[in-house]
Design a protein around this motif. Structure first.
Motif, PDB file in Angstrom:
ATOM      1  N   LEU A  94     -24.555   8.385  11.888  1.00  0.00           N
ATOM      2  CA  LEU A  94     -23.723   7.514  11.712  1.00  0.00           C
ATOM      3  C   LEU A  94     -22.518   9.254  11.062  1.00  0.00           C
ATOM      4  O   LEU A  94     -21.046   8.640  11.418  1.00  0.00           O
ATOM      5  N   GLN A  95     -23.585   9.968  10.522  1.00  0.00           N
ATOM      6  CA  GLN A  95     -22.362  11.327  10.458  1.00  0.00           C
ATOM      7  C   GLN A  95     -21.716  11.756  11.314  1.00  0.00           C
ATOM      8  O   GLN A  95     -20.539  11.772  11.810  1.00  0.00           O
ATOM      9  N   ILE A  96     -22.104  11.676  12.347  1.00  0.00           N
ATOM     10  CA  ILE A  96     -21.825  12.806  14.385  1.00  0.00           C
ATOM     11  C   ILE A  96     -20.788  11.286  14.310  1.00  0.00           C
ATOM     12  O   ILE A  96     -18.917  11.966  14.782  1.00  0.00           O
ATOM     13  N   ALA A  97     -20.847   9.823  14.252  1.00  0.00           N
ATOM     14  CA  ALA A  97     -20.214   8.898  14.197  1.00  0.00           C
ATOM     15  C   ALA A  97     -18.235   9.332  13.689  1.00  0.00           C
ATOM     16  O   ALA A  97     -17.681   8.884  14.180  1.00  0.00           O
ATOM     17  N   GLU A  98     -19.009   9.436  12.852  1.00  0.00           N
ATOM     18  CA  GLU A  98     -17.773   9.405  11.856  1.00  0.00           C
ATOM     19  C   GLU A  98     -17.031  10.793  11.904  1.00  0.00           C
ATOM     20  O   GLU A  98     -15.629  11.037  11.844  1.00  0.00           O
ATOM     21  N   GLN A  99     -17.906  11.276  12.592  1.00  0.00           N
ATOM     22  CA  GLN A  99     -17.014  13.382  12.678  1.00  0.00           C
ATOM     23  C   GLN A  99     -15.988  13.252  13.891  1.00  0.00           C
ATOM     24  O   GLN A  99     -14.519  13.016  14.508  1.00  0.00           O
ATOM     25  N   LEU A 100     -16.596  12.477  14.739  1.00  0.00           N
ATOM     26  CA  LEU A 100     -16.198  12.318  15.887  1.00  0.00           C
ATOM     27  C   LEU A 100     -14.831  11.243  15.895  1.00  0.00           C
ATOM     28  O   LEU A 100     -13.556  11.294  17.009  1.00  0.00           O
ATOM     29  N   VAL A 101     -14.490  10.102  15.178  1.00  0.00           N
ATOM     30  CA  VAL A 101     -13.503   9.675  14.822  1.00  0.00           C
ATOM     31  C   VAL A 101     -12.476  10.165  13.903  1.00  0.00           C
ATOM     32  O   VAL A 101     -11.133  10.189  15.012  1.00  0.00           O
ATOM     33  N   LYS A 102     -12.900  11.047  13.230  1.00  0.00           N
ATOM     34  CA  LYS A 102     -11.540  12.089  12.477  1.00  0.00           C
ATOM     35  C   LYS A 102     -11.361  12.860  13.696  1.00  0.00           C
ATOM     36  O   LYS A 102      -9.989  12.679  13.578  1.00  0.00           O
ATOM     37  N   ILE A 103     -11.843  13.276  14.301  1.00  0.00           N
ATOM     38  CA  ILE A 103     -11.306  15.039  15.315  1.00  0.00           C
ATOM     39  C   ILE A 103     -10.750  13.617  16.630  1.00  0.00           C
ATOM     40  O   ILE A 103      -9.033  14.568  17.367  1.00  0.00           O
ATOM     41  N   GLY A 104     -10.635  12.351  16.140  1.00  0.00           N
ATOM     42  CA  GLY A 104      -9.497  11.430  17.481  1.00  0.00           C
ATOM     43  C   GLY A 104      -8.554  10.928  16.563  1.00  0.00           C
ATOM     44  O   GLY A 104      -7.431  10.542  17.039  1.00  0.00           O
ATOM     45  N   ALA A 105      -8.428  11.037  15.455  1.00  0.00           N
ATOM     46  CA  ALA A 105      -7.728   9.728  14.752  1.00  0.00           C
ATOM     47  C   ALA A 105      -6.431  10.738  14.657  1.00  0.00           C
ATOM     48  O   ALA A 105      -6.323  10.910  14.506  1.00  0.00           O
ATOM     49  N   GLY A 106      -5.222   9.929  15.032  1.00  0.00           N
ATOM     50  CA  GLY A 106      -4.050   9.913  14.988  1.00  0.00           C
ATOM     51  C   GLY A 106      -3.444  11.513  16.225  1.00  0.00           C
ATOM     52  O   GLY A 106      -2.456  11.987  15.804  1.00  0.00           O
ATOM     53  N   THR A 107      -3.895  10.925  17.170  1.00  0.00           N
ATOM     54  CA  THR A 107      -3.786  12.048  18.077  1.00  0.00           C
ATOM     55  C   THR A 107      -4.809  11.077  19.800  1.00  0.00           C
ATOM     56  O   THR A 107      -4.780  10.147  19.360  1.00  0.00           O
ATOM     57  N   THR A 108      -4.236  11.666  20.862  1.00  0.00           N
ATOM     58  CA  THR A 108      -4.366  10.936  22.043  1.00  0.00           C
ATOM     59  C   THR A 108      -5.642  11.820  22.601  1.00  0.00           C
ATOM     60  O   THR A 108      -6.124  11.187  23.924  1.00  0.00           O
ATOM     61  N   ARG A 109      -6.546  12.218  21.999  1.00  0.00           N
ATOM     62  CA  ARG A 109      -7.320  12.875  22.139  1.00  0.00           C
ATOM     63  C   ARG A 109      -9.148  11.587  22.611  1.00  0.00           C
ATOM     64  O   ARG A 109      -9.291  10.957  21.933  1.00  0.00           O
ATOM     65  N   HIS A 110      -9.422  12.485  24.259  1.00  0.00           N
ATOM     66  CA  HIS A 110     -10.686  11.151  24.248  1.00  0.00           C
ATOM     67  C   HIS A 110     -11.552  12.335  24.126  1.00  0.00           C
ATOM     68  O   HIS A 110     -11.820  13.331  24.351  1.00  0.00           O
TER      69      HIS A 110
END
Length: 397
Positions: free
Chosen positions: A46-62
Motif C-alpha cells: 500500500l505504501q509503495i503504491a501510494e508513493q507512486l501515485v503521489k509522484i505522478g500526481a499533477g504531472t504527465t510522468r509515467h
C-alpha cells in the motif's frame, strides 16, 4: 581508477534528474515487501503504491514498477522456512505467490482509481528483437490507458538456462529502463544505499554518489543486512551494481535507496540526497544499440587481438576477420556475440555476419581471403560497426 564518491549530491542536480524522469522505472526488492516471517507485507505494498501515485500526481510522468516478491509471497503462503533450491519448487512458489502479489497491488492502486497491469517476462522476450519491441510497445500502450505496469520475471515457466540469462529482477529492471529509454531507475532495497563497509556496522556510512562502477566500487558491495528472517531473495548489492552498470552505460542514472524508509520515493523525486546516486555515463545510446549492448544476451564470443581492440573500441571501426584470434561457442549468422580482449574482458557486443563454423575458418585472415576459404564472400567484416555496441569504458591511454 579510484571511484569518486561524495557524501551528498547537490539538491538542484537531483531535482533536475527527477524532473527529467519520464518514464520512471522503480524496482522494489523482496525484502522490502516481506514481513520477518517471509509473508507478504500488504501494508508495505500500500505504501509503495501510494508513493507512486503521489509522484505522478499533477504531472504527465509515467511509472513502471519492477517488483520482486512473488517467490517470497509464495514461500510465506506455503509456510516454508527458506527459499527452495530446486527449480520445480521455486516455480510452484512463484505461481502461488504471483497472484497474491498482483492482487495486493491491484487493490492498492484501485484505491486511487488506477489499475495494476501484470507484465511477466522471460529471457526470450529480451533476446528476441521482435518480442523485445512488442514488449516495449505494450508497456507504452499501458501508459496511454493510465495503468501501472507491474513487471516481474516469469519464474513459473522459466528454465534454469533462462534464469541464468536474465539474472534477477535487478538486471530485468535495468533492461526495462534501457528498453523504454527511461532517464532514471530507482532500486529500492532494505539498506540505505551503497555503504563504505558492512551495513550492519554502525561505523559504516552511505556513499552519496559513485561516479563510475569499477573494481573498487564493486568491492564495496558487501552482503550484510540489517534484517533477519528466512532467505527469500537471490540478489544483493553486487546484483544491484551490475544492474546499475547496465543502465548507466546506456546513459541512464540509477539511485539505490531504502524501500522501507517512509516516503522514500516522494523524497527522492523532490531531490532529497538519499541513498546512492550513480549518474549515467556519457551520452544516451541509440535504441538499437541499447538492445545489442545491454539487453539481449550473447550466445558465443570472439577474441580480438590488440589491434582489433583498438580499432573497435577507440576508432569506432567494424571488426574484420583478421583481428579475430579465437571463436567460442556455437552460433548462427545474425546471433549476438561478445567481443573480448586477450585477457578475457568483454569490451563490446555485436551481431555476427558469420556462423561459428565459418568464423573459425576465416579468423586471422584478411577479408580478400574469405571467398577462397568459404567459396563465397557475402561480407568483408565479421561484425559491422552499426551492429556493434561498446560495453566498457575505453582505456584513455
Amino acid at each position: 581508477m579510484e571511484p569518486v564518491v561524495t557524501p551528498n549530491m547537490p539538491d538542484l542536480v537531483r531535482q533536475q534528474l527527477a524532473a527529467d524522469a519520464d518514464p520512471l522505472v522503480v524496482k522494489v526488492g523482496t525484502r522490502c515487501l516481506a514481513k520477518p516471517d517471509g509473508s507478504l507485507d500488504e501494508e508495505q505494498v500500500l505504501q509503495i503504491a501510494e508513493q507512486l501515485v503521489k509522484i505522478g500526481a499533477g504531472t504527465t510522468r509515467h511509472v513502471v514498477l519492477v517488483s520482486s516478491g512473488a517467490v517470497g509471497a509464495g514461500i510465506g503462503l506455503l509456510k516454508l522456512t527458506e527459499r527452495p533450491t530446486d527449480l520445480p519448487s521455486l516455480q510452484a512458489a512463484a505461481a502461488i505467490g504471483q497472484s497474491h502479489l498482483i492482487e495486493a497491488y491491484n487493490r492498492a492502486f484501485q484505491q486511487h482509481g488506477l489499475l495494476a497491469a501484470q507484465v511477466l517476462m522471460t529471457a526470450d522476450d529480451i533476446n528476441d528483437r521482435r518480442r523485445y519491441l512488442n514488449l516495449r510497445n505494450a508497456i507504452r500502450a499501458l501508459f496511454e490507458y493510465g495503468a501501472i505496469p507491474i513487471v516481474n520475471e516469469n519464474d513459473t515457466v522459466r528454465t534454469e538456462e533462462l534464469a541464468r540469462t536474465v539474472g534477477d529482477n535487478d538486471q530485468l529492471a535495468a533492461m526495462v529502463t534501457n528498453a523504454l529509454s527511461a532517464p532514471l531507475l530507482i532500486i529500492l532495497t532494505d539498506v540505505e544505499g551503497l555503504y563504505d563497509g558492512d551495513p550492519a556496522d554502525e561505523n559504516s556510512r552511505v556513499i552519496g554518489m559513485v561516479e563510475s562502477i569499477d573494481e573498487k566500487t564493486t568491492g564495496l558491495a558487501v552482503t550484510g543486512t540489517k534484517r533477519g528472517g528466512p532467505i527469500l531473495s537471490k540478489g544483493g548489492m553486487q546484483s544491484k551494481l551490475e544492474a546499475a552498470q547496465i543502465a548507466t552505460h546506456a546513459g541512464e542514472s540509477v539511485i539505490l535507496a531504502n524501500g522501507r524508509r517512509p516516503n522514500v520515493l516522494v523524497d527522492l523525486m523532490a531531490g532529497e540526497p538519499l541513498g546512492t546516486l550513480i549518474p549515467g555515463q556519457g551520452g544516451r545510446v541509440a535504441e538499437r544499440k541499447r538492445w545489442i549492448g545491454f539487453a539481449a544476451q550473447p550466445i558465443g564470443a570472439l577474441t580480438l587481438d590488440a589491434g582489433a581492440v583498438r580499432a573497435v573500441e577507440k576508432k569506432g571501426k567494424s571488426l574484420l576477420p583478421i583481428g579475430v584470434i579465437a571463436v567460442t561457442g556455437i552460433f548462427d549468422k545474425g546471433d549476438l556475440v561478445s567481443l573480448i580482449d586477450e585477457s578475457g574482458e568483454e569490451l563490446a557486443r555485436g551481431l555476427t555476419n558469420y556462423d561459428s563454423t565459418d568464423m573459425t575458418k576465416i579468423l586471422r585472415q584478411p577479408s580478400e581471403a574469405i571467398a577462397g576459404l568459404l567459396g563465397r564472400s557475402p561480407y568483408s567484416v565479421a561484425v559491422h560497426r552499426n551492429d556493434l555496441a561498446l560495453v566498457r569504458d575505453p582505456d584513455p591511454s
